[in-house]
Write a protein that holds these residues in place. Structure first.
Motif, PDB file in Angstrom:
ATOM      1  N   GLU A  29       5.645  -1.731  -5.183  1.00 57.77           N
ATOM      2  CA  GLU A  29       5.604  -0.476  -5.933  1.00 57.77           C
ATOM      3  C   GLU A  29       4.483  -0.447  -6.971  1.00 57.77           C
ATOM      4  O   GLU A  29       4.314   0.549  -7.665  1.00 57.77           O
ATOM      5  N   PHE A  30       3.721  -1.527  -7.072  1.00 59.56           N
ATOM      6  CA  PHE A  30       2.715  -1.645  -8.115  1.00 59.56           C
ATOM      7  C   PHE A  30       1.327  -1.913  -7.551  1.00 59.56           C
ATOM      8  O   PHE A  30       1.170  -2.486  -6.483  1.00 59.56           O
ATOM      9  N   GLN A  31       0.336  -1.496  -8.316  1.00 56.31           N
ATOM     10  CA  GLN A  31      -1.039  -1.956  -8.172  1.00 56.31           C
ATOM     11  C   GLN A  31      -1.165  -3.090  -9.179  1.00 56.31           C
ATOM     12  O   GLN A  31      -0.671  -2.979 -10.307  1.00 56.31           O
ATOM     13  N   TRP A  32      -1.831  -4.149  -8.814  1.00 56.49           N
ATOM     14  CA  TRP A  32      -1.919  -5.326  -9.677  1.00 56.49           C
ATOM     15  C   TRP A  32      -3.352  -5.558 -10.125  1.00 56.49           C
ATOM     16  O   TRP A  32      -4.273  -5.568  -9.319  1.00 56.49           O
ATOM     17  N   LEU A  60      -5.407  -5.083  -6.730  1.00 55.89           N
ATOM     18  CA  LEU A  60      -4.815  -5.196  -5.391  1.00 55.89           C
ATOM     19  C   LEU A  60      -3.495  -4.449  -5.321  1.00 55.89           C
ATOM     20  O   LEU A  60      -2.720  -4.461  -6.281  1.00 55.89           O
ATOM     21  N   PRO A  61      -3.208  -3.835  -4.177  1.00 53.49           N
ATOM     22  CA  PRO A  61      -1.860  -3.302  -3.973  1.00 53.49           C
ATOM     23  C   PRO A  61      -0.878  -4.477  -3.854  1.00 53.49           C
ATOM     24  O   PRO A  61      -1.255  -5.586  -3.442  1.00 53.49           O
ATOM     25  N   GLY A  62       0.352  -4.240  -4.218  1.00 47.49           N
ATOM     26  CA  GLY A  62       1.348  -5.307  -4.252  1.00 47.49           C
ATOM     27  C   GLY A  62       1.528  -6.055  -2.958  1.00 47.49           C
ATOM     28  O   GLY A  62       1.633  -7.285  -2.961  1.00 47.49           O
ATOM     29  N   ASP A  63       1.547  -5.341  -1.841  1.00 47.01           N
ATOM     30  CA  ASP A  63       1.750  -6.026  -0.561  1.00 47.01           C
ATOM     31  C   ASP A  63       0.586  -6.957  -0.235  1.00 47.01           C
ATOM     32  O   ASP A  63       0.780  -8.050   0.288  1.00 47.01           O
TER      33      ASP A  63
END
Length: 106
Positions: A29-32, A60-63
């Protein structure tokens, strides 16, 4: 805006500690944002000249962060991560686009 933080002390050994930590939160659910890090990639338990997170991959996107951390062997010295809800990013982006369109209306 208030900042909240969490610190983890991890064993001084090789492992996939970052992915193990991420598994307990809704990381997708987050961008990191990776502010700073020293996470050395390993090959046959030997340090390589590469790091887990490339300089060009600081957001980076969470996945993707999770999959990178899960699928590599590494030695993590430290990492500073900041999480931003994807919804907030999308809403902020749409608001900015609307403001730009309004500013350039002729």
């Amino acid at each position: 805006m208030n900042n909240m933080g969490v610190c983890f002390e991890i064993p001084n050994s090789y492992g996939s500690y970052l992915s193990e930590i991420l598994e307990h939160i809704p990381f997708e659910e987050f961008q990191w944002l990776i502010n700073s890090d020293e996470i050395h990639l390993l090959d046959n338990n030997e340090f390589t000249n590469e790091f887990l997170v490339k300089e060009e991959d600081r957001i980076l996107p969470g996945d993707r962060l999770y999959n990178t951390a899960k699928s590599n062997a590494y030695y993590m010295v430290f990492v500073t991560l900041r999480a931003f809800l994807k919804v907030i990013i999308a809403v902020t982006f749409v608001q900015a686009v609307l403001q730009i369109k309004e500013a350039y209306k002729s």
